[in-house]
Design a protein around this motif. Sequence first.
Motif, PDB file in Angstrom:
ATOM      1  N   LYS A   2      39.242 138.114  99.003  1.00  0.00           N
ATOM      2  CA  LYS A   2      38.051 137.666  99.703  1.00  0.00           C
ATOM      3  C   LYS A   2      38.437 136.673 100.798  1.00  0.00           C
ATOM      4  N   LYS A   3      37.511 136.486 101.707  1.00  0.00           N
ATOM      5  CA  LYS A   3      37.638 135.417 102.684  1.00  0.00           C
ATOM      6  C   LYS A   3      36.530 134.416 102.392  1.00  0.00           C
ATOM      7  N   VAL A   4      36.914 133.176 102.114  1.00  0.00           N
ATOM      8  CA  VAL A   4      35.992 132.151 101.637  1.00  0.00           C
ATOM      9  C   VAL A   4      35.954 131.001 102.628  1.00  0.00           C
ATOM     10  N   LEU A   5      34.750 130.622 103.033  1.00  0.00           N
ATOM     11  CA  LEU A   5      34.566 129.432 103.865  1.00  0.00           C
ATOM     12  C   LEU A   5      34.139 128.276 102.982  1.00  0.00           C
ATOM     13  N   ILE A   6      34.875 127.171 103.044  1.00  0.00           N
ATOM     14  CA  ILE A   6      34.511 125.961 102.310  1.00  0.00           C
ATOM     15  C   ILE A   6      34.094 124.910 103.334  1.00  0.00           C
ATOM     16  N   VAL A   7      32.831 124.541 103.306  1.00  0.00           N
ATOM     17  CA  VAL A   7      32.279 123.562 104.235  1.00  0.00           C
ATOM     18  C   VAL A   7      32.249 122.207 103.534  1.00  0.00           C
ATOM     19  N   GLY A   8      32.820 121.196 104.174  1.00  0.00           N
ATOM     20  CA  GLY A   8      33.006 119.914 103.505  1.00  0.00           C
ATOM     21  C   GLY A   8      34.241 119.967 102.625  1.00  0.00           C
ATOM     22  N   ALA A   9      35.300 120.551 103.174  1.00  0.00           N
ATOM     23  CA  ALA A   9      36.470 120.900 102.369  1.00  0.00           C
ATOM     24  C   ALA A   9      37.299 119.707 101.914  1.00  0.00           C
ATOM     25  N   HIS A  10      37.027 118.511 102.454  1.00  0.00           N
ATOM     26  CA  HIS A  10      37.783 117.345 102.014  1.00  0.00           C
ATOM     27  C   HIS A  10      37.202 116.721 100.752  1.00  0.00           C
ATOM     28  N   GLY A  11      36.032 117.157 100.316  1.00  0.00           N
ATOM     29  CA  GLY A  11      35.443 116.617  99.096  1.00  0.00           C
ATOM     30  C   GLY A  11      36.330 116.846  97.885  1.00  0.00           C
ATOM     31  N   ALA A  12      36.220 115.963  96.899  1.00  0.00           N
ATOM     32  CA  ALA A  12      37.130 116.006  95.750  1.00  0.00           C
ATOM     33  C   ALA A  12      37.040 117.324  94.990  1.00  0.00           C
ATOM     34  N   THR A  13      35.831 117.794  94.739  1.00  0.00           N
ATOM     35  CA  THR A  13      35.687 119.064  94.022  1.00  0.00           C
ATOM     36  C   THR A  13      36.175 120.221  94.878  1.00  0.00           C
ATOM     37  N   ALA A  14      35.849 120.189  96.166  1.00  0.00           N
ATOM     38  CA  ALA A  14      36.298 121.246  97.069  1.00  0.00           C
ATOM     39  C   ALA A  14      37.812 121.338  97.109  1.00  0.00           C
ATOM     40  N   GLN A  15      38.491 120.205  97.029  1.00  0.00           N
ATOM     41  CA  GLN A  15      39.956 120.240  97.049  1.00  0.00           C
ATOM     42  C   GLN A  15      40.523 120.889  95.792  1.00  0.00           C
ATOM     43  N   ILE A  16      39.860 120.691  94.660  1.00  0.00           N
ATOM     44  CA  ILE A  16      40.301 121.361  93.431  1.00  0.00           C
ATOM     45  C   ILE A  16      40.097 122.866  93.562  1.00  0.00           C
ATOM     46  N   VAL A  17      38.942 123.257  94.100  1.00  0.00           N
ATOM     47  CA  VAL A  17      38.662 124.680  94.309  1.00  0.00           C
ATOM     48  C   VAL A  17      39.715 125.294  95.230  1.00  0.00           C
ATOM     49  N   THR A  18      40.015 124.613  96.330  1.00  0.00           N
ATOM     50  CA  THR A  18      41.009 125.113  97.282  1.00  0.00           C
ATOM     51  C   THR A  18      42.354 125.328  96.610  1.00  0.00           C
ATOM     52  N   ALA A  19      42.826 124.322  95.893  1.00  0.00           N
ATOM     53  CA  ALA A  19      44.139 124.414  95.250  1.00  0.00           C
ATOM     54  C   ALA A  19      44.190 125.561  94.253  1.00  0.00           C
ATOM     55  N   ARG A  20      43.142 125.739  93.488  1.00  0.00           N
ATOM     56  CA  ARG A  20      43.136 126.803  92.482  1.00  0.00           C
ATOM     57  C   ARG A  20      43.034 128.185  93.115  1.00  0.00           C
ATOM     58  N   LEU A  21      42.225 128.314  94.154  1.00  0.00           N
ATOM     59  CA  LEU A  21      42.123 129.611  94.816  1.00  0.00           C
ATOM     60  C   LEU A  21      43.464 130.026  95.411  1.00  0.00           C
ATOM     61  N   LEU A  22      44.176 129.068  95.991  1.00  0.00           N
ATOM     62  CA  LEU A  22      45.485 129.384  96.566  1.00  0.00           C
ATOM     63  C   LEU A  22      46.507 129.719  95.483  1.00  0.00           C
ATOM     64  N   ALA A  23      46.391 129.070  94.332  1.00  0.00           N
ATOM     65  CA  ALA A  23      47.362 129.295  93.251  1.00  0.00           C
ATOM     66  C   ALA A  23      47.058 130.543  92.429  1.00  0.00           C
ATOM     67  N   GLU A  24      45.778 130.897  92.317  1.00  0.00           N
ATOM     68  CA  GLU A  24      45.374 131.913  91.345  1.00  0.00           C
ATOM     69  C   GLU A  24      44.856 133.205  91.962  1.00  0.00           C
ATOM     70  N   THR A  25      44.621 133.226  93.281  1.00  0.00           N
ATOM     71  CA  THR A  25      44.085 134.418  93.928  1.00  0.00           C
ATOM     72  C   THR A  25      44.885 134.701  95.206  1.00  0.00           C
ATOM     73  N   ASP A  26      44.534 135.790  95.850  1.00  0.00           N
ATOM     74  CA  ASP A  26      45.091 136.070  97.175  1.00  0.00           C
ATOM     75  C   ASP A  26      44.046 135.895  98.264  1.00  0.00           C
ATOM     76  N   ASP A  27      42.986 135.116  97.968  1.00  0.00           N
ATOM     77  CA  ASP A  27      41.900 134.891  98.920  1.00  0.00           C
ATOM     78  C   ASP A  27      42.393 134.189 100.175  1.00  0.00           C
ATOM     79  N   GLN A  28      41.748 134.515 101.283  1.00  0.00           N
ATOM     80  CA  GLN A  28      41.939 133.794 102.532  1.00  0.00           C
ATOM     81  C   GLN A  28      40.888 132.691 102.605  1.00  0.00           C
ATOM     82  N   LEU A  29      41.282 131.498 103.042  1.00  0.00           N
ATOM     83  CA  LEU A  29      40.370 130.355 103.049  1.00  0.00           C
ATOM     84  C   LEU A  29      40.177 129.826 104.461  1.00  0.00           C
TER      85      LEU A  29
END
Length: 213
Positions: A2-29
């Motif tokens: 998938k291609k996922v847009l994260i708006v407000g990507a510096h937020g603490a929860t958003a950063q956890i989501v980003t790290a996990r998506l990069l580690a666990e999926t092949d999604d484009q962010l």
Amino acid sequence: MKKVLIVGAHGATAQIVTARLLAETDDQLVLYLRQSRRLAQYADNARVTLVDGDVSDIEKLTAAMAGVDVVYSNIGGVDLGTQTKHLLTAMQQAHQTRLIFMSALGAHHEVPGKFGDWNEQAIHDFLPGFREAAQLLATSKLDYTEVRPAWLTNTDEIDYETTTLADGFKGTEVSRASVADFMIKVIADPSLYRRESIGLDKPGTDGDQPSWL
């Protein structure tokens, strides 16, 4: 993928989501935030596009949405209602429909008892924005999932339950890791929780206030 847009990507929860998506999926962010240098660790990552922008810049936000499969909003602040209007305008212009939206407990006057009274006072300045955003989502044509977490902790655990508006709100706290886990599940399967408002809490944390107060 998938291609996922994260708006407000510096937020603490958003950063956890980003790290996990990069580690666990092949999604484009696509990571959209003010001062994109704050996430400079991803500047050379071929799966990440960093966009330096404000939600009020509707033209830039609309462009950032091009070709994405799901938008995850982690925006916040006392002007959340205004920010949400900008976000929804951009989604309409970009012909995007799937939105996962970080809100908060109390956005629907759904928190009962003494804890509900305490919460009203504790986030008094922010609740009008959450409530305006909730109304905007409900009256939109988007396939949204509104996420209403309890008070957030940095505890390194994934332990949560979900509630609907019909259930009422349970518990007083939940970890950011748990909220991120929920977000990732919905990103992975966007058919989940369409046009629903979901509360998140750690089971067994009922009380008049969060445990650390």
